[in-house]
Design an enzyme around this catalytic site. Sequence first.
Site, PDB file in Angstrom:
ATOM      1  N   ARG A 159       8.981  42.590  68.758  1.00 37.90           N
ATOM      2  CA  ARG A 159       8.882  43.849  67.731  1.00 37.90           C
ATOM      3  C   ARG A 159       9.972  44.314  66.754  1.00 37.90           C
ATOM      4  O   ARG A 159       9.728  44.776  66.012  1.00 37.90           O
ATOM      5  CB  ARG A 159       8.540  45.136  68.889  1.00 37.90           C
TER       6      ARG A 159
ATOM      7  N   HIS B 299       0.752  42.371  71.215  1.00 37.04           N
ATOM      8  CA  HIS B 299       0.493  43.124  72.247  1.00 37.04           C
ATOM      9  C   HIS B 299      -0.013  42.700  73.445  1.00 37.04           C
ATOM     10  O   HIS B 299      -0.460  43.643  74.290  1.00 37.04           O
ATOM     11  CB  HIS B 299      -0.339  44.618  71.560  1.00 37.04           C
TER      12      HIS B 299
HETATM   13  C1  HEM Z   1      -0.752  46.768  63.798  1.00 36.60           C
HETATM   14  C2  HEM Z   1      -0.120  47.774  63.867  1.00 36.60           C
HETATM   15  C3  HEM Z   1       0.862  47.773  64.943  1.00 36.60           C
HETATM   16  C4  HEM Z   1       1.070  49.269  65.366  1.00 36.60           C
HETATM   17  C5  HEM Z   1       0.469  50.612  65.030  1.00 36.60           C
HETATM   18  C6  HEM Z   1       2.064  49.052  66.664  1.00 36.60           C
HETATM   19  C7  HEM Z   1       2.621  50.026  67.348  1.00 36.60           C
HETATM   20  C8  HEM Z   1       3.205  49.809  68.581  1.00 36.60           C
HETATM   21  C9  HEM Z   1       3.680  51.001  69.494  1.00 36.60           C
HETATM   22  C10 HEM Z   1       3.369  52.393  69.324  1.00 36.60           C
HETATM   23  C11 HEM Z   1       4.250  50.401  70.601  1.00 36.60           C
HETATM   24  C12 HEM Z   1       4.924  50.999  71.782  1.00 36.60           C
HETATM   25  C13 HEM Z   1       6.361  51.512  71.292  1.00 36.60           C
HETATM   26  C14 HEM Z   1       6.671  52.428  72.314  1.00 36.60           C
HETATM   27  O1  HEM Z   1       5.992  53.418  72.871  1.00 36.60           O
HETATM   28  O2  HEM Z   1       8.225  52.530  72.408  1.00 36.60           O
HETATM   29  C15 HEM Z   1       4.260  48.814  70.215  1.00 36.60           C
HETATM   30  C16 HEM Z   1       4.889  48.116  71.161  1.00 36.60           C
HETATM   31  C17 HEM Z   1       5.067  46.379  70.738  1.00 36.60           C
HETATM   32  N1  HEM Z   1       4.554  46.006  69.573  1.00 36.60           N
HETATM   33 FE1  HEM Z   1       3.495  46.699  68.122  1.00 36.60          FE
HETATM   34  N2  HEM Z   1       2.464  47.536  66.750  1.00 36.60           N
HETATM   35  C18 HEM Z   1       1.884  46.794  65.798  1.00 36.60           C
HETATM   36  C19 HEM Z   1       2.073  45.705  65.360  1.00 36.60           C
HETATM   37  C20 HEM Z   1       2.757  44.750  65.965  1.00 36.60           C
HETATM   38  C21 HEM Z   1       3.193  43.490  65.399  1.00 36.60           C
HETATM   39  C22 HEM Z   1       2.691  43.031  64.251  1.00 36.60           C
HETATM   40  C23 HEM Z   1       3.905  42.992  66.485  1.00 36.60           C
HETATM   41  C24 HEM Z   1       4.755  41.603  66.338  1.00 36.60           C
HETATM   42  C25 HEM Z   1       4.297  40.616  65.617  1.00 36.60           C
HETATM   43  C26 HEM Z   1       4.117  43.984  67.471  1.00 36.60           C
HETATM   44  C27 HEM Z   1       4.988  43.653  68.525  1.00 36.60           C
HETATM   45  C28 HEM Z   1       5.144  44.708  69.724  1.00 36.60           C
HETATM   46  C29 HEM Z   1       5.530  44.536  71.147  1.00 36.60           C
HETATM   47  C30 HEM Z   1       6.097  43.016  71.562  1.00 36.60           C
HETATM   48  C31 HEM Z   1       5.667  45.522  71.652  1.00 36.60           C
HETATM   49  C32 HEM Z   1       6.046  45.816  73.176  1.00 36.60           C
HETATM   50  C33 HEM Z   1       7.691  46.272  73.011  1.00 36.60           C
HETATM   51  C34 HEM Z   1       8.437  46.474  74.249  1.00 36.60           C
HETATM   52  O3  HEM Z   1       7.764  46.699  75.291  1.00 36.60           O
HETATM   53  O4  HEM Z   1       9.784  46.567  73.990  1.00 36.60           O
HETATM   54  N3  HEM Z   1       3.390  45.028  67.094  1.00 36.60           N
HETATM   55  N4  HEM Z   1       3.692  48.574  69.132  1.00 36.60           N
END
Ligand code: HEM
Length: 321
Positions: A62, A193
């Site tokens: 992320r 995700h």
């Molecule tokens: C499509 C639009 C996207 C939105 C709206 C979005 C939004 C989010 C949100 C709100 C979280 C949780 C953050 C938290 O509550 O602290 C999250 C977690 C995460 N996102 Fe996304 N995301 C998107 C796309 C992506 C992309 C493109 C990637 C990587 C290629 C990604 C990888 C991740 C990962 C791996 C997590 C978990 C991180 C952790 O556990 O530390 N996301 N995302």
Amino acid sequence: MASCFRALHCLLALSFLSSTAYGGQLTPTFYALSCPTLELIVRTTMMKAINADRRMGASLLRLFFHDCFVQGCDGSILLDDTGTFVGEKTAGPNANSIRGYDVIDQIKANVEAVCPGVVSCADIVALAARDGTVLLGGPTWAVPLGRRDSTTASLSQANSDIPAPTSNLSSLITKFGNKGLTADEMTALSGAHTIGFAHCEDFRGHIYNDTDIDPAFATLRQGNCPAASGSGDTNLEPLDLKTPYVFDKDYYPNLLGKRGLLHSDQELFNGGSQDALVQQYSTIPALFFSDFAAAMIKMGNISPLTGSAGQIRANCRVVNK
Ligand code: HEM
Ligand SMILES: *[C@@H]1O[C@H](CO)[C@@H](O)[C@H](O)[C@H]1NC(C)=O
Ligand SMILES: *[C@@H]1O[C@H](CO)[C@@H](O)[C@H](O)[C@H]1NC(C)=O
């Protein structure tokens, strides 16, 4: 390469091939001579970090996304705020949410010990994201390298350009489109995700107010996420309900069952243009893996600083003096 008689010709021909093959000035062999053990060092440090905290694989994946969507993949997200410098760490999508800055510091220290002053923080982030994916069971790819580090950051771009979890499909498509990524690439990248976690405040509206959600799943998640804003905001739930530590294709069947955790997740399977691709990825995991790897390379190509632009930071958190 039959005409490769002289070393210089070979070098030119090879660098021409690699730069055209990767669509930019980045190439996986960028540090082959200047830091041949780079990838081993990154991998070893990532293995240690993931052994201590398996979620770290997701967190670094992320971090790379949030770096690339602001000024391009230039390590801007890593810069600390100071009395005279405002960085991206306090932006809405990053504050109390982005993890792994310390792991990047550790990798950088290990790399500097062997190849001082050569490897950018931006490239370390790109390699750490790939290794986080692979170590949790996901696809691998050769990471094009040669990015340099920014001397600036943009709090306002971090707030405006990184999509919010409340986004609808058309807004998601626009935000990825603004970075040169297609709707299909957005759907493949969202498969990230399949690993990691989200805070209650990011999915509260979806589990209480949306109708495109499996009622049993909504009730389950409401158990650890109170309706009142301000209560339980930082409670964590997995983005993929069954295997949040395994990079598999399960994100997509979750969407088919209306068990996407974020509003933005469920938008990808909600009667719109991405439904068919979500169906495909649900049934053909190998297609998801190869599309994901290709889209990661493309995301990694967003506006890199190359040549003599930017700098190689000595400390990923501060611009060189
Ligand atoms: C499509 C639009 C996207 C939105 C709206 C979005 C939004 C989010 C949100 C709100 C979280 C949780 C953050 C938290 O509550 O602290 C999250 C977690 C995460 N996102 Fe996304 N995301 C998107 C796309 C992506 C992309 C493109 C990637 C990587 C290629 C990604 C990888 C991740 C990962 C791996 C997590 C978990 C991180 C952790 O556990 O530390 N996301 N995302
Ligand atoms: C999607 O969200 C954007 C930005 O919030 C809004 O302007 C637009 O009207 C919404 N589109 C649909 C189809 O709901
Ligand atoms: C649900 O929607 C109502 C009406 O818009 C709003 O007042 C309420 O705060 C929302 N609840 C949550 C948990 O988002």
